[in-house]
Design a protein around this motif. Structure first.
Motif, PDB file in Angstrom:
ATOM      1  N   PRO A  95       0.945  -0.991  -0.199  1.00 19.88           N
ATOM      2  CA  PRO A  95      -0.030  -0.073   0.057  1.00 19.88           C
ATOM      3  C   PRO A  95       1.456   1.250   0.032  1.00 19.88           C
ATOM      4  N   ILE A  96       0.583   2.060  -0.779  1.00 17.11           N
ATOM      5  CA  ILE A  96       0.986   3.678  -1.022  1.00 17.11           C
ATOM      6  C   ILE A  96       0.055   4.738  -0.267  1.00 17.11           C
ATOM      7  N   ALA A  97      -1.138   4.951  -0.579  1.00 16.05           N
ATOM      8  CA  ALA A  97      -2.440   5.716  -0.519  1.00 16.05           C
ATOM      9  C   ALA A  97      -3.507   4.993  -0.498  1.00 16.05           C
ATOM     10  N   MET A 131      -1.487   1.020  -5.095  1.00 16.25           N
ATOM     11  CA  MET A 131      -0.645   0.218  -4.140  1.00 16.25           C
ATOM     12  C   MET A 131       0.405   0.551  -5.537  1.00 16.25           C
ATOM     13  N   ASN A 132       1.469  -0.359  -4.717  1.00 13.36           N
ATOM     14  CA  ASN A 132       3.145  -0.268  -4.995  1.00 13.36           C
ATOM     15  C   ASN A 132       2.703  -1.928  -5.842  1.00 13.36           C
ATOM     16  N   ASP A 133       3.072  -2.184  -7.286  1.00 12.77           N
ATOM     17  CA  ASP A 133       3.270  -3.034  -7.995  1.00 12.77           C
ATOM     18  C   ASP A 133       4.536  -3.777  -8.608  1.00 12.77           C
ATOM     19  N   THR A 134       5.073  -4.522  -7.848  1.00 10.29           N
ATOM     20  CA  THR A 134       6.276  -5.057  -7.696  1.00 10.29           C
ATOM     21  C   THR A 134       6.246  -6.263  -8.092  1.00 10.29           C
ATOM     22  N   TYR A 135       7.740  -6.471  -8.768  1.00  5.92           N
ATOM     23  CA  TYR A 135       8.482  -8.070  -8.260  1.00  5.92           C
ATOM     24  C   TYR A 135       9.668  -8.429  -7.053  1.00  5.92           C
ATOM     25  N   GLY A 136       9.666  -9.011  -6.697  1.00  8.07           N
ATOM     26  CA  GLY A 136      10.510  -8.765  -5.198  1.00  8.07           C
ATOM     27  C   GLY A 136      10.944 -10.583  -4.933  1.00  8.07           C
TER      28      GLY A 136
HETATM   29  C1  LIG Z   1       7.663   0.358  -4.849  1.00 15.90           C
HETATM   30  O1  LIG Z   1       9.076  -1.009  -4.765  1.00 15.90           O
HETATM   31  C2  LIG Z   1      10.018  -0.784  -5.206  1.00 15.90           C
HETATM   32  C3  LIG Z   1      10.269  -1.858  -4.542  1.00 15.90           C
HETATM   33  O2  LIG Z   1      10.310  -2.888  -5.297  1.00 15.90           O
HETATM   34  C4  LIG Z   1      10.744   0.203  -4.112  1.00 15.90           C
HETATM   35  O3  LIG Z   1      12.182   0.987  -4.732  1.00 15.90           O
HETATM   36  C5  LIG Z   1      10.207   2.119  -4.525  1.00 15.90           C
HETATM   37  O4  LIG Z   1      10.591   3.154  -4.230  1.00 15.90           O
HETATM   38  C6  LIG Z   1       7.953   1.764  -3.924  1.00 15.90           C
HETATM   39  N1  LIG Z   1       7.725   2.577  -4.331  1.00 15.90           N
HETATM   40  C7  LIG Z   1       7.166   3.587  -3.442  1.00 15.90           C
HETATM   41  C8  LIG Z   1       6.094   4.741  -3.806  1.00 15.90           C
HETATM   42  O5  LIG Z   1       6.781   3.080  -1.808  1.00 15.90           O
END
Ligand SMILES: *[C@@H]1O[C@H](CO)[C@@H](O)[C@H](O)[C@H]1NC(C)=O
Ligand SMILES: *[C@@H]1O[C@H](CO)[C@@H](O)[C@H](O)[C@H]1NC(C)=O
Ligand SMILES: *[C@@H]1O[C@H](CO)[C@@H](O)[C@H](O)[C@H]1NC(C)=O
Ligand SMILES: *[C@@H]1O[C@H](CO)[C@@H](O)[C@H](O)[C@H]1NC(C)=O
Ligand SMILES: *[C@@H]1O[C@H](CO)[C@@H](O)[C@H](O)[C@H]1NC(C)=O
Ligand SMILES: *[C@@H]1O[C@H](CO)[C@@H](O)[C@H](O)[C@H]1NC(C)=O
Ligand SMILES: *[C@@H]1O[C@H](CO)[C@@H](O)[C@H](O)[C@H]1NC(C)=O
Ligand SMILES: *[C@@H]1O[C@H](CO)[C@@H](O)[C@H](O)[C@H]1NC(C)=O
Ligand SMILES: *[C@@H]1O[C@H](CO)[C@@H](O)[C@H](O)[C@H]1NC(C)=O
Ligand SMILES: *[C@@H]1O[C@H](CO)[C@@H](O)[C@H](O)[C@H]1NC(C)=O
Ligand SMILES: *[C@@H]1O[C@H](CO)[C@@H](O)[C@H](O)[C@H]1NC(C)=O
Ligand SMILES: *[C@@H]1O[C@H](CO)[C@@H](O)[C@H](O)[C@H]1NC(C)=O
Ligand SMILES: [Zn+2]
Length: 710
Positions: A106-108, A335-340
């Motif tokens: 979650p971001i906001a 949301m921060n969609d990401t791979y990790g």
């Molecule tokens: C989203 O996640 C990435 C890592 O996958 C990170 O580098 C980035 O700062 C994050 N962005 C936010 C806005 O939290």
């Protein structure tokens, strides 16, 4: 994940779901059960070493460690390594297995109610910080949100949709409620939360808000005079249930790698059919109250809607559909969609029989800093289990079968760690896995709960007689006594925890834990209040239930890896088949279809005969002390349930292969038996498909029978 509402029994989509939390029993006069009334239980020397090793205080220390740091999926490698290191100290060869998966954080987010007169109400979407519960004020506390939720904004009138199951939407359509373009306001409970969002989305709705309701808390409510947490055991009104909104019943695991393992270079599939395409937010009952009240008097009131579970217990709310209220919601979810990277800790003690492996799993990740019940009551127990096997190994004991301990990451997002691990090791697992033992919420209350494949029913219930189980102040009862008192039924596995991937590859599986009933402390599922402070005061003061559940898992694992005769009983399927058949018969009768079930009844007879002759041959191997024949029979017991799986999977869901039980497509947690046949009737409404699945299910049962015989 594992919901705190327990469901029992075979169900069709129309049959009722019995919520275990409300099937209660009187607490006085618990009887000693079973033919063996020796108390305390009689244990052999190895069992004594294992069980005496359990210490409530050291379990509380493991619990404290797990519940005082952020360990949401993919963010705490240190905790994974710490787990592997403890297991290593106790003699397990340990390692971390890594996967590279899609996750979002979650971001906001925000929510705003606008009344028809233009005035507004803005919920905080936050849980109260409590001085009595230190982890609620941690600076890195995790906001309230839905895992795998969709980033987006929505602004529209809204409609109350009950628990958000398809039958609820059918009812709304029958009442002429317009859904298209509106926001759904749904109540938690019943189907898996991701399916509430899916159903809303499938009806053209543009957002979903899901609230908790004290109507699901039995007698433990402020309205009934019980003080709320932290003063007492009722639900704190600000409690919010986080959780995943993946479409779990289609497939679990990383949504971008369906059916194959997630490594950094894995090809990624489109995930839009498995994660929502509309935003969703969870909220507390206190903040849902004004939003529901704005619907009072509009549309059809809750009583008139006339649906089970529709009306809750939030004061001043009529649970009206709200059509035409003129009130609107504006929601935003970023949301921060990401791979990790995620980390599964794995600990191994090799058995002398290399081709027989028992896996014990628990997830480690939690939605909150705490997670004292979900999942870290199980994590604490697993460290203590490793310690016990370390003590037994120190005497020179070696298991016949290999023990593999797994601490899964990212279970909460959709059983991700366990599913990817299964997908990586599937050839080995298909050859060697004897069973998978799962412990998720080991303790959330005093009532034990076990679900298992039928071949594990006998061993899992008879070993309950060897465990002293604390129950409402009594110290002279066994787990078996309490379990019988609480209904004495082994449940059918649906989904909602990490056994899913193993079960659906035909591996005998069990899931165990404990929870509260309608007169016990309300378990703050997926909330900041599922904390060490809550556990110590309300969930399990003294950590005695943790100890008993840990001892139970330990003794079960010991017999699974130690006994000459692998304690799986294929004939355990026979009475269960009969129950499932009765349920299916009823489903067929209440439909308009003409379906010939005779291939299924014939296959069950074949299986029944095969299981009988298998068991007599196994007995003969024991009597004759014929170890070669016993090995052959043990391997058949290991392998036969692979036959129940169907390569192409169930209708519209390739991942779910077990033809005997599966999570319902519109329930997510609760099981459906003979799912291919049942859901072709209740869900696909397709007689041809149902008849085809009678054939496929019968063939699967015949293959299982033939594995027992050859
Ligand atoms: C989203 O996640 C990435 C890592 O996958 C990170 O580098 C980035 O700062 C994050 N962005 C936010 C806005 O939290
Ligand atoms: C357990 O102890 C209580 C209190 O002493 C007694 O009333 C009860 O009968 C005992 N239960 C069993 C099953 O022995
Ligand atoms: C009771 O349990 C002990 C220990 O498992 C066993 O040796 C004994 O045979 C059992 N007695 C009965 C009557 O089942
Ligand atoms: C990982 O968990 C441990 C134990 O709870 C905690 O001490 C540590 O701060 C956590 N790490 C992060 C990065 O949050
Ligand atoms: C607008 O309506 C709400 C809900 O009925 C009410 O609480 C509020 O007092 C009203 N505000 C004004 C300015 O009339
Ligand atoms: C709630 O309490 C009442 C009064 O003690 C009792 O009769 C009832 O059975 C309880 N309800 C449940 C669901 O246990
Ligand atoms: C409520 O539904 C049941 C069946 O689901 C039906 O028998 C009953 O008549 C309905 N009651 C009303 C008031 O519509
Ligand atoms: C719901 O509507 C019925 C029929 O109009 C009425 O009898 C009942 O009092 C209403 N209930 C509430 C809570 O408004
Ligand atoms: C969504 O809503 C948020 C919060 O109200 C706002 O900051 C953002 O600009 C909106 N985004 C879009 C695309 O409208
Ligand atoms: C356990 O067995 C595996 C597979 O045979 C082998 O690779 C490994 O070295 C063994 N581990 C130990 C500690 O003996
Ligand atoms: C463990 O149990 C003992 C005996 O009941 C009790 O005194 C102690 O406080 C318990 N430990 C914890 C950490 O609760
Ligand atoms: C019913 O299922 C059969 C067999 O899978 C399929 O060929 C047919 O198209 C389906 N009928 C409908 C109406 O979907
Ligand atoms: Zn869990």
């Amino acid at each position: 994940m594992k919901t705190f509402l327990f469901f029992l029994g075979a169900i069709g989509a129309k049959a009722c779901q019995r919520e275990r939390a409300f099937a209660h029993h009187s607490h006085a006069h618990v009887k000693r059960q079973g033919s063996n009334s020796t108390f305390p239980p009689v244990l052999d020397p190895n069992e004594q070493i294992l069980l005496n090793s359990f210490d409530n205080t050291s379990i509380s220390e493991w619990s404290y460690y797990y519940t005082h740091g952020n360990h949401i999926a993919g963010l705490n490698q240190t905790m994974a390594q710490w787990t592997a290191d403890r297991w290593a100290e106790f003699g397990f060869t340990s390692r971390l297995d890594e996967y590279f998966v899609f996750l979002n954080y979650p971001i906001a987010n925000s929510l705003l109610l606008t009344y028809p007169n233009g005035s507004t109400y803005k919920p905080t979407l936050k849980e109260d910080v409590l001085k009595e519960d230190p982890t609620t004020s941690y600076p890195d506390s995790i906001p309230t949100f839905h895992g795998y939720s969709f980033s987006g904004n929505a602004s529209a009138e809204y409609v109350y949709v009950g628990r958000g199951q398809q039958v609820d939407f059918d009812r709304l359509e029958a009442l002429g409620v317009e859904l298209e373009g509106k926001i759904a306001l749904a109540k938690y409970g019943g189907p898996f939360r991701g399916l509430k969002v899916k159903n809303a989305q499938d009806h053209g709705m543009i957002g979903t808000v899901i609230f908790s309701d004290p109507g699901d808390d039995g007698n433990m409510t402020e309205a009934k005079g019980v003080a709320a947490y932290p003063a007492g055991p009722a639900r704190n009104p600000s409690t919010v249930q986080r959780g995943s909104v993946q479409f779990l019943s289609t497939y679990p695991g990383d949504p971008t790698t369906p059916g194959y393992v997630s490594k950094p270079d894995s090809e990624r599939a489109d995930r839009t059919n498995i994660t929502p395409q509309i935003p969703s937010l969870p909220i507390s009952w206190a903040e849902a109250q004004p939003i529901l009240q704005a619907l009072n008097g509009f549309g059809t009131n809750g009583t008139q809607v006339n649906r089970t579970g529709w009306v809750g217990a939030i004061p001043g709310v009529t649970y009206s559909t709200g059509a035409g209220s003129g009130a609107t919601l504006s929601m935003s979810n970023l949301m921060n969609d990401t791979y990790g990277t995620i980390w599964n800790a794995v600990g191994v003690i090799n058995g002398t029989n290399e081709d027989e492996v028992v896996i014990v799993g628990n997830h480690r990740d939690a939605w909150i800093i705490g997670g004292a019940a979900d999942p870290n009551s199980g994590s604490a127990v697993l460290i203590e289990l490793a310690k016990a096997f370390g003590k037994l190994s120190a005497t020179g004991w070696k298991p016949k079968r290999t023990i593999v301990l797994c601490s899964w990451d990212a279970e909460e997002y959709g059983l991700v760690g366990s599913t990817e691990w299964m997908e990586e090791y599937i050839p080995w697992l298909k050859n060697a896995a004897v069973s998978y033992l799962n412990i998720d919420v080991a303790v959330a209350g005093p009532i034990p709960d076990v679900s298992a494949t039928p071949d594990l029913h006998e061993v899992s219930t008879s070993l309950m007689k060897k465990i002293v189980y604390p129950y409402r102040g009594a110290t002279n009862l066994t787990l078996y006594d309490v379990w019988v008192h609480e209904g004495g039924e082994v449940g059918v596995l649906g989904s909602g925890s990490d056994y899913t991937a193993f079960l659906h590859r035909g591996i005998a599986s069990i899931d165990m834990g404990s929870g509260g009933g309608p007169n016990d402390a309300v378990y703050p599922y997926h909330s900041n209040y599922d904390s060490y402070a809550w556990m110590e005061r309300f969930g399990d003061p003294g950590f005695h239930t943790h100890k008993a559940m840990g001892q139970y898992l330990t003794i079960l694992l010991y017999h699974m890896v130690n006994d000459e005769v692998l304690p799986l009983k294929p004939s355990g399927y026979v009475p269960e088949f009969k129950k499932y058949l009765t349920a299916l018969d009823a489903t067929v009768s209440s439909s308009d279809y003409n379906i010939d079930l005779s291939p299924l009844t014939a296959a069950i007879s074949t299986f029944s005969a095969a299981a009988r002759s298998f068991e007599s041959l196994r007995d003969a191997a024991v009597s004759a002390d014929d170890s070669a024949l016993l090995t052959v029979q043990n391997h058949k017991a290991r392998d036969f349930s692979r036959g129940f799986t169907s390569q192409g999977g169930l209708p519209a869901r390739e991942f779910y292969q077990h033809t005997i039980f599966a999570p319902g497509r519109d329930t997510g947690y609760a099981p459906v038996t003979f799912p291919g046949i049942t859901e072709s009737i209740t869900f696909d409404r397709n007689q041809t498909l149902a008849q085809a699945w009678v054939g496929r299910t019968a063939r699967a049962i015949e293959i299982a029978a033939s594995i027992l015989q050859t």
